[in-house]
Design an enzyme around this catalytic site. Sequence first.
Site, short mmCIF file in Angstrom:
data_model
loop_
_atom_site.label_atom_id
_atom_site.label_comp_id
_atom_site.label_asym_id
_atom_site.label_seq_id
_atom_site.Cartn_x
_atom_site.Cartn_y
_atom_site.Cartn_z
N LYS A 49 1.16 55.31 56.55
CA LYS A 49 1.20 54.20 55.58
C LYS A 49 0.48 52.98 56.17
CE LYS A 49 5.72 53.86 55.42
NZ LYS A 49 6.13 54.79 56.49
N ARG A 71 13.10 50.56 51.36
CA ARG A 71 13.56 51.69 52.17
C ARG A 71 14.94 52.16 51.74
NH1 ARG A 71 10.31 50.34 57.03
NH2 ARG A 71 10.36 52.08 58.49
N ARG A 111 1.61 57.07 69.32
CA ARG A 111 1.11 55.85 68.66
C ARG A 111 1.09 54.67 69.63
NH1 ARG A 111 3.57 53.86 63.00
NH2 ARG A 111 5.46 53.40 64.17
N ARG A 166 5.52 50.89 70.91
CA ARG A 166 6.69 50.24 70.34
C ARG A 166 7.96 50.85 70.94
NH1 ARG A 166 5.89 50.20 63.87
NH2 ARG A 166 8.06 50.83 64.01
N ARG A 200 15.38 57.39 63.62
CA ARG A 200 14.60 56.85 62.50
C ARG A 200 14.44 57.91 61.41
NH1 ARG A 200 9.32 54.62 65.22
NH2 ARG A 200 8.85 53.84 63.14
P1 AMP Z 1 8.24 50.01 60.37
O1 AMP Z 1 7.33 49.11 61.12
O2 AMP Z 1 8.01 49.99 58.90
O3 AMP Z 1 8.26 51.41 60.96
O4 AMP Z 1 9.72 49.42 60.60
C1 AMP Z 1 10.29 49.33 61.89
C2 AMP Z 1 11.80 49.07 61.78
O5 AMP Z 1 12.03 47.84 61.09
C3 AMP Z 1 12.60 50.12 61.02
O6 AMP Z 1 12.94 51.24 61.82
C4 AMP Z 1 13.81 49.31 60.61
O7 AMP Z 1 14.68 49.11 61.72
C5 AMP Z 1 13.20 47.95 60.27
N1 AMP Z 1 12.77 47.85 58.86
C6 AMP Z 1 11.50 47.66 58.40
N2 AMP Z 1 11.46 47.60 57.07
C7 AMP Z 1 12.74 47.76 56.66
C8 AMP Z 1 13.35 47.82 55.38
N3 AMP Z 1 12.62 47.69 54.26
N4 AMP Z 1 14.70 48.01 55.33
C9 AMP Z 1 15.43 48.14 56.45
N5 AMP Z 1 14.93 48.12 57.69
C10 AMP Z 1 13.58 47.92 57.80
#
Ligand code: AMP
Length: 219
Positions: free
Chosen positions: A14, A93, A128, A161, A172
């Site tokens: 994404k 999410r 990554r 990360r 996750r």
């Molecule tokens: P991402 O960068 O999208 O993989 O998000 C990294 C982390 O941020 C996730 O594993 C969650 O802990 C938190 N996170 C990001 N977006 C959301 C969301 N829309 N709802 C809840 N947690 C989020």
Amino acid sequence: MKSVILLGPPGSGKGTQSEKLCKEKGWLTISTGQILRQEIQSQSAIGLQVKQLMEQGSLVPDSIVLTILSEHIAKLMQNDKAVPGLIFDGFPRTLAQAQALQDFSWAPSQVHYFELSDDVIVDRLSGRRVHPSSGRTYHIHHNPPLQEGIDDVSGESLIQRADDREEVIKNRLKEYHAHTAPLIQFYQDVSKQSKQVQFFVYDASLPIEMISEQFQNHL
Ligand code: AMP
């Protein structure tokens, strides 16, 4: 303004697709993960609250995500920069977030679902590397930077990360299957009921360029 949702498990591409669309066509990405990481970096009250949850791969509570998102959008609206469209990456999410988004002034007209199996995800995420301040992503084998460990644009160092470590990836994925995967059915139903929302599915194991062509043709 046109807005679209990118839906799919972590590591399904994404971020890569939204980054390409921003670079090539001037779209704007709203990544709640990136906004939350910036909160952690600046050691804000919200950052301190969410740090541990994010490091262990758990979802951040809906109330916090919706607060930071509306603040971010309010700032964007002040900015007033004309863009062709807006991409939601990593939001919504949960069903509660999706329902909140339905009442939103930029309610999305398309949902793009990137489908990928769990075993491929583990390989992708563990390889990554990211450039922290821009959010640009690379993969050590499938999408390497020009120079190992260095961001192509800024020349700054790349990092892994904290939540891309193998033990955290499992959590996750558990969170994804429990809370986010139900959104696939939710948006399929929305698109059947309303002609205003289109739903597209991609095989996210295909090469980046092939998916990008299909994806950008649908916009
Ligand atoms: P991402 O960068 O999208 O993989 O998000 C990294 C982390 O941020 C996730 O594993 C969650 O802990 C938190 N996170 C990001 N977006 C959301 C969301 N829309 N709802 C809840 N947690 C989020």
